[in-house]
Design a protein around this motif. Structure first.
Motif, mmCIF file in Angstrom:
data_model
loop_
_atom_site.group_PDB
_atom_site.id
_atom_site.type_symbol
_atom_site.label_atom_id
_atom_site.label_comp_id
_atom_site.label_asym_id
_atom_site.label_seq_id
_atom_site.Cartn_x
_atom_site.Cartn_y
_atom_site.Cartn_z
ATOM 1 N N PRO A 1 0.828 -1.194 -0.101
ATOM 2 C CA PRO A 1 -0.079 0.024 -0.053
ATOM 3 C C PRO A 1 0.903 1.160 0.083
ATOM 4 C CG PRO A 1 0.244 -1.050 2.077
ATOM 5 C CD PRO A 1 0.648 -1.863 1.276
ATOM 6 N N ILE B 1 -3.747 4.105 -7.892
ATOM 7 C CA ILE B 1 -4.785 2.817 -7.506
ATOM 8 C C ILE B 1 -4.391 2.651 -5.996
ATOM 9 C CG2 ILE B 1 -5.179 0.412 -7.974
ATOM 10 C CD1 ILE B 1 -4.832 0.999 -10.840
ATOM 11 N N TRP B 2 -5.630 2.421 -5.220
ATOM 12 C CA TRP B 2 -4.871 1.936 -3.890
ATOM 13 C C TRP B 2 -5.697 0.397 -3.873
ATOM 14 C CZ3 TRP B 2 -2.595 3.409 0.408
ATOM 15 C CH2 TRP B 2 -2.235 4.697 0.499
ATOM 16 N N GLN B 3 -4.982 -0.291 -3.037
ATOM 17 C CA GLN B 3 -5.417 -1.415 -2.759
ATOM 18 C C GLN B 3 -6.744 -1.761 -2.304
ATOM 19 O OE1 GLN B 3 -2.589 -0.181 -1.581
ATOM 20 N NE2 GLN B 3 -1.525 -1.173 -3.720
ATOM 21 N N ASN B 4 -7.534 -2.826 -2.447
ATOM 22 C CA ASN B 4 -8.718 -3.127 -2.072
ATOM 23 C C ASN B 4 -8.398 -3.629 -0.555
ATOM 24 O OD1 ASN B 4 -11.128 -3.656 -1.303
ATOM 25 N ND2 ASN B 4 -11.489 -5.186 -3.005
ATOM 26 N N PHE B 5 -8.492 -2.994 0.516
ATOM 27 C CA PHE B 5 -8.388 -3.437 1.783
ATOM 28 C C PHE B 5 -9.255 -4.525 2.223
ATOM 29 C CE2 PHE B 5 -5.692 0.487 1.734
ATOM 30 C CZ PHE B 5 -4.415 -0.206 2.124
ATOM 31 N N LEU C 1 -5.458 -9.514 -0.128
ATOM 32 C CA LEU C 1 -4.586 -8.413 0.500
ATOM 33 C C LEU C 1 -4.263 -8.781 1.938
ATOM 34 C CD1 LEU C 1 -3.131 -6.106 -0.669
ATOM 35 C CD2 LEU C 1 -4.560 -4.668 0.773
#
Lengths: 186, 480
Positions: free
Chosen positions: B154, B161-165, B170
């Motif tokens: 992250p 683009i952000w990670q899908n937390f 993830l």
């Protein structure tokens, strides 16, 4: 009395060897009762009950780790909530992205809490122990190499207010300690 | 029980509950130091070189396969629709599961005061680290464009683009990387006093330098031990929920999907039990030869092997229960797709994998109900090999049989591994064994200081001749 290290350098203290873990335990009780403050016992493994025999309090590393854990937890809250609900809400399969999706963040909160706590435990322990360090006056004494094998030692530091070459030596002899040695720095 | 005459005097009662010594033949502290440390000091024996060259060659094969995959594309593996996850994830879960026994031994058995763990924890923890390294290879290269793997981290990037937390994949990145990092810290913390032992025994300048750096100036003073023991306790306390979380999160990768055969709530405990089961089998697989070669029978006694066999029996039976419960819920849940997935597992084209799994994981360990099989090393070894194979089949069955018959019969298919699949996996055994062989050459494979601490003479009240039996005085000590 034997002297090791550079005798011109500052005196670290007076060290001696005892034959067993149980002898070290009883010696520690007597040194504690004699009122010494700056001293330590050295052993190849931690001896059960030695903190009590030396009159030491519980390690406060646990308090450090508590704050380490809080830091990890707070980091995880910011890391998950800020991008996922405010800065860059990523809508997957039409599912909500609001505050109530918090259970989906629990694994990351847990992992980061553990991670930062573990770092604090390891590096906090080293810091409280004054490690790493390159050298120590005790290592000037060749006999002290046995400490990581089967040797049990104790050392009264010269900075102890009660330290007195004659009196301390008499006390150590009274404990039945052998190889009483003055340890100097480099 | 009360009528038993042997319970009348406290001495006799104490004698009855006295346990077998953890170190046999009254070995002294110096003997333990000498025996363990000398494994790293003697010249490497011929068998070591042969084993190392063989396993390192296998590791190179794995490396070449990965180079081929990177230069060509992930299609060199046999993955295709509908089986988009196959050997790669099977191998990942297989290896990561093996790691769990190390943390169980080092953390959970520490918290529950199981002192027999002291002679096996070091090697088991090392095995954990090496198994996680082998595991990491598969998801990392399965991403295809491995140079993009940093997208998992992250960090703000130029694609915004952000990670899908909220994604279990993830969570897995966080869980596995935390697990590896914490295991390294735990392992290294345990090593520091033993590195000091090697430093103090060093005869060459080079050894003195490197072990001296590693030992960080450790002196063994009680003012150091005080913080050290607290750190070790905390790390054990942190690792205990961590190890349970890691395989739970791995199971979420499957359980949070809607695929029949994966979408079940039993997965987290079932995966954790299976991981400990497979991990203990691997611990015994590598410790039994190491014990025989280095003559460590007084430290890793037959009692140790016996206890590990009992854990294998327990966790193997939990796994067997989970297999049965999956079938029960498929029937009881009334979902036709779920029912079909399970009937297909046992009777479909992959029936041979399913029944191999049942035989290896549920039937074979039942031999450990009998003392004879727990006490005969060859039998222990044979059963452990079955378990090793069975746990690989378990993951293969869960992953491939659930995917290969999709909801629509028009998209049914089979999975066939390519030579790249096969050799990448075989090669990871080379990676694992090479790292383990290097470990036993350079680091003490048994925790020297902890083994000394469980000797009778390590007890500060040992050797008191005041009319008390040793055991009652130990009980008194524990009371205050």
């Amino acid at each position: 009395m034997e002297s090791v290290g550079n005798t011109q350098a500052q005196l670290f203290g007076m060290a001696a060897e005892v034959p067993s873990a149980s002898a070290l335990y009883h010696a520690a009780e007597k040194v504690r009762d004699a009122g010494y403050k700056r001293w330590d016992v050295y052993s190849p493994f931690p001896i059960h009950g030695m903190d009590h025999a030396m009159g030491l309090k519980k390690s406060w590393l646990s308090a450090l780790v508590f704050f380490g854990g809080l830091t990890g937890f707070a980091t995880a809250i910011v890391l998950t909530f800020y991008p996922s609900t405010i800065e860059y809400p990523l809508i997957v399969a039409g599912k909500p992205v609001n505050f109530f999706t918090v259970p989906a963040f629990f694994p990351i909160m847990f992992e980061l809490t553990v991670l930062i706590s573990a770092f604090t435990a390891t590096f906090g322990m080293l810091a409280l122990n004054g490690l790493p360090r390159w050298n120590h006056p005790m290592f000037n004494w060749d006999r002290f190499r046995k400490v990581s094998n089967d040797g049990f030692f104790l050392a009264i530091e010269a900075t102890d207010p009660q330290f007195d070459e004659e009196a301390t030596r008499a006390m150590l002899e009274g404990l039945g300690a052998k190889h009483i040695t003055l340890v100097h720095g480099d | 029980m009360i009528a038993d005459p042997s319970m009348k005097s406290p001495e006799a009662a104490a004698k009855r509950i006295e346990r077998a010594p953890l170190v046999t033949r009254n070995r002294s502290m110096a003997w333990i130091t000498d025996h363990v440390a000398s494994c790293t000091e003697k010249k490497a024996p011929l068998w070591w070189w042969i084993a190392f060259v063989l396993s390192a060659s296998l590791a190179v094969v794995s490396g070449l396969c990965i180079a081929y995959l990177i230069s060509t594309g992930v299609g060199v593996w046999g993955l295709n629709s509908p089986v988009g996850w196959a050997w790669d994830i099977t191998n990942f879960v297989f290896w990561i599961g093996i790691g769990h026994a190390g943390t169980l031994i080092s953390a959970i058995l520490f918290l529950t005061r199981q002192k027999w763990r002291t002679s096996i924890n070091r090697a088991a923890e090392a095995m954990t680290l090496f198994a996680v390294i082998c595991a990491a290879i598969f998801p990392v290269f399965h991403v295809g464009r491995v140079w993009m793997a940093w997208f998992l981290a992250p960090v703000p990037n130029s694609n915004a683009i952000w990670q899908n937390f909220r994604s279990p994949l993830l969570w897995d990145v966080f869980a596995v990387s935390t697990y590896f990092t914490v295991s390294v810290l735990f392992w290294y913390t345990g090593l520091v006093p033993d590195l000091a032992t090697l430093r103090d025994r060093a005869t060459t300048k080079l050894r003195k330098f490197f072990y001296g750096i590693g030992a960080l100036g450790w002196r063994g003073g009680n003012r150091q031990w005080k913080h050290y023991e607290m750190a070790y306790l905390i790390l054990a306390g942190l690792s205990t929920p961590l190890v349970l979380s890691v395989h739970s999160v791995v199971s979420f990768d499957f359980a949070t999907s809607v695929i029949p055969g994966w979408h079940t709530t039993i997965f987290p405990p079932y995966f954790v039990a299976g991981a400990i089961f497979g991990g203990f089998a691997m611990v015994l697989t590598i410790m039994l030869p190491a014990r025989a070669i280095f003559g460590l029978h007084d430290l890793i006694t037959d009692d140790h092997v016996d206890k590990m066999c009992k854990i294998i029996l327990l966790t193997g039976s939990i796994v067997g229960y989970a297999y049965a419960m999956e079938f029960f819920i498929a029937w009881y849940g009334g979902n036709l797709f779920e029912q079909y997935a399970f009937i297909n597992r046992a009777t479909g084209p992959y029936w041979w994998a399913y029944w191999s799994m049942i035989f290896c994981n549920v039937v074979a360990p039942q031999l450990f109900w009998f003392r004879f099989f727990r006490r005969h090393v060859l039998w222990v070894f044979i059963v452990c090999m079955f378990v090793n194979a069975g746990m690989w089949f378990e993951r293969f069955v869960i992953i491939v049989t659930s995917l290969h018959r999709d909801f629509l019969p028009s998209s049914w298919g089979m999975f066939y591994p390519t030579w790249v699949d096969i050799w990448t996996f075989v090669g990871t055994f080379g990676v694992f064994l090479s790292l383990f062989l290097l470990f036993i050459r350079w680091l003490p494979m048994i925790c020297i200081f902890e083994v000394k601490a469980v000797l009778p003479e390590a007890d500060p009240h040992h050797g008191h001749h005041d009319g008390h039996h040793a055991a009652p005085s130990a009980l008194k000590e524990g009371a205050h």
